[in-house]
Design an enzyme around this catalytic site. Structure first.
Site, mmCIF file in Angstrom:
data_model
loop_
_atom_site.group_PDB
_atom_site.id
_atom_site.type_symbol
_atom_site.label_atom_id
_atom_site.label_comp_id
_atom_site.label_asym_id
_atom_site.label_seq_id
_atom_site.Cartn_x
_atom_site.Cartn_y
_atom_site.Cartn_z
ATOM 1 N N LYS A 190 -14.409 -7.107 -6.475
ATOM 2 C CA LYS A 190 -14.632 -7.442 -5.066
ATOM 3 C C LYS A 190 -16.117 -7.737 -4.924
ATOM 4 O O LYS A 190 -16.952 -6.907 -5.297
ATOM 5 C CB LYS A 190 -14.222 -6.291 -4.142
ATOM 6 C CG LYS A 190 -12.721 -6.062 -4.079
ATOM 7 C CD LYS A 190 -12.369 -4.889 -3.182
ATOM 8 C CE LYS A 190 -10.853 -4.684 -3.141
ATOM 9 N NZ LYS A 190 -10.496 -3.422 -2.436
ATOM 10 N N GLU A 232 -2.307 -0.326 -8.770
ATOM 11 C CA GLU A 232 -3.752 -0.397 -8.556
ATOM 12 C C GLU A 232 -4.302 0.959 -8.118
ATOM 13 O O GLU A 232 -3.749 1.606 -7.229
ATOM 14 C CB GLU A 232 -4.037 -1.464 -7.496
ATOM 15 C CG GLU A 232 -5.505 -1.774 -7.300
ATOM 16 C CD GLU A 232 -5.724 -2.867 -6.278
ATOM 17 O OE1 GLU A 232 -6.872 -3.011 -5.816
ATOM 18 O OE2 GLU A 232 -4.753 -3.572 -5.915
ATOM 19 N N LYS A 278 0.846 -1.187 0.000
ATOM 20 C CA LYS A 278 0.000 0.000 0.000
ATOM 21 C C LYS A 278 0.885 1.242 0.000
ATOM 22 O O LYS A 278 1.831 1.351 0.804
ATOM 23 C CB LYS A 278 -0.917 0.015 1.220
ATOM 24 C CG LYS A 278 -1.946 -1.122 1.241
ATOM 25 C CD LYS A 278 -3.051 -0.919 0.236
ATOM 26 C CE LYS A 278 -4.170 -1.938 0.421
ATOM 27 N NZ LYS A 278 -5.275 -1.731 -0.529
ATOM 28 N N ASP A 328 -0.494 -0.467 -4.542
ATOM 29 C CA ASP A 328 -1.883 -0.012 -4.515
ATOM 30 C C ASP A 328 -1.941 1.354 -3.842
ATOM 31 O O ASP A 328 -1.665 1.481 -2.647
ATOM 32 C CB ASP A 328 -2.742 -1.027 -3.762
ATOM 33 C CG ASP A 328 -4.216 -0.674 -3.771
ATOM 34 O OD1 ASP A 328 -4.596 0.343 -4.384
ATOM 35 O OD2 ASP A 328 -5.000 -1.421 -3.155
ATOM 36 N N ASP A 342 -9.840 -0.389 -9.236
ATOM 37 C CA ASP A 342 -10.529 -1.071 -8.144
ATOM 38 C C ASP A 342 -11.766 -0.272 -7.760
ATOM 39 O O ASP A 342 -12.888 -0.603 -8.140
ATOM 40 C CB ASP A 342 -9.585 -1.236 -6.960
ATOM 41 C CG ASP A 342 -10.247 -1.864 -5.736
ATOM 42 O OD1 ASP A 342 -11.428 -2.262 -5.821
ATOM 43 O OD2 ASP A 342 -9.596 -1.971 -4.683
#
Length: 373
Positions: free
Chosen positions: A264, A215, A161, A189, A240
């Site tokens: 997701k 991402e 992250k 991400d 995402d």
């Protein structure tokens, strides 16, 4: 066909092993709902809602209200999985996590009756996959310690992250590669944490470090910016937060925005909408990633069965249950170590729920609803 005659709704609040921080939030616990559905024969099916106010736009309390409404709409009706999907989808807009919980419980019941795992019941083919392990935003020293830990445990894919700014983000990735080399997959991400200028600067710097994908670099609504970034870097770009449902995926495909679409089920509204996204993506030549919120093993098991349905999901990030200090869910998808995960050959989702770790908040039966809080 499945006829649900009763729903129990349970709430959980579970501690994480350590604080989990991304570009726009941080938490040391996860909170959500588990739906238990009973059919006429006394079988129990389970589904999970893992709300996110900043991604899905829901909280545990709002998800409870939506689950209550959807449950009332389908109670005591004979429904196939796709009929249930249509009813759930038309009950409310958005609220993907609540929809996923109800749909999951129905799929679990339906496939138990057929005596097959959910992925096989729906025509799937694979029961094994490898997930990455996600490392939240931490200090450089803490990040390097986590990388070492997970590599020693056998993980071959890591997701880092980022979103602290160009200097810190690039320095972190540079340090990881310099200390641990290139014998493992590395993804980053940003969770919408960069501006376009920052994203372009960082992406150019990261190209030398063999990053598999970046991402959600920009805000979910900035499709033009994401597309422009994609056209100016050699690193594949994944979206995402920009994609919740199949309609969103169509927009990404039509505008040629990204290389990868992350599914997701808590955004999509369940396994079946996730399958639609994957089939659309495959038709357009776009690969899929599958990710998670902060689900228990139940939610991760639900997502794992979607992995079993389609070969177009090639990037897998199903690891949140591995970060819990305690998990009320047993059975379901197994972790064999090092990110290797296997779906057991058991009917439905094959889970067992330890209700001593849950709070029963509502029972819904035909003609009445009982609240316990």
């Amino acid at each position: 066909m499945v006829k649900v005659v009763k729903f129990n709704i349970y709430k959980y609040r579970l501690p994480l092993q350590s604080e989990f921080r991304i570009s726009f939030s941080a938490t040391s616990y996860t909170e959500g709902l588990i739906v238990e559905a009973f059919d006429e024969n006394g079988r129990k099916g389970y589904g999970e809602s893992s709300p996110s106010s900043k991604i899905v736009g829901t909280t545990t309390d709002s998800a409870l209200g939506i689950i209550r409404k959807i449950a009332g709409d389908i109670l005591a009706r004979d429904l196939s999985p796709w009929e249930a999907y249509k009813q759930i989808s038309s009950s409310v807009i958005h609220n993907g996590d609540a929809k996923a919980a109800i749909e999951g419980a129905i799929l679990d019941l339906y496939c138990q009756e057929i005596n097959q795992p959910v992925y096989k019941c729906l025509g799937g083919y694979r029961d094994f996959f490898i997930t990455d392990m996600t490392i939240g935003i931490k200090s450089l020293d803490e990040t390097l310690m986590d990388v070492q830990k997970y590599l020693e445990e056998g993980f071959t894919q890591l997701k880092i992250k980022v979103g602290e700014g160009p200097e810190k983000d690039v320095a972190k990735i540079k340090a990881i590669r310099e200390r641990f080399g290139y014998d493992f997959v590395l993804r980053v991400d940003a969770n919408q944490g960069w501006t376009f200028k920052r994203a372009l600067k960082i992406a150019k710097e990261l190209e030398k470090y063999e990053i598999e994908l970046i991402e959600q670099p920009l805000k979910y609504w900035d499709l033009r910016g994401i597309k422009a970034l994609r056209n100016q870097t050699s690193i594949p770009i994944a979206v995402d937060e920009s994609v919740h449902t199949a309609i969103d995926a169509i927009n990404i495909i039509r505008e040629d925005v990204a290389d990868v679409i992350n599914i997701k089920i808590m955004k999509a509204g369940g396994i079946l909408e996730g399958l639609k996204i994957s089939l659309l993506s495959e038709s357009a030549g776009i690969k899929n990633m599958i990710g998670c919120m902060l689900e228990t093993r139940l939610g991760i098991t639900m997502a794992a069965h979607l992995v079993g349905l389609t070969e177009n999901i090639v990037y897998i990030d199903l690891d949140s249950d591995l970060s819990l200090r305690q998990d009320p869910v047993k059975g379901g998808v197994e972790h064999l170590g090092g990110g290797k995960r296997k779906i057991p050959n058991k009917p439905g989702f094959g889970v067992v729920i330890d209700k001593s770790q849950l709070q029963l908040v509502e029972t819904i039966e035909q003609g009445r609803a009982s609240e316990y809080f």
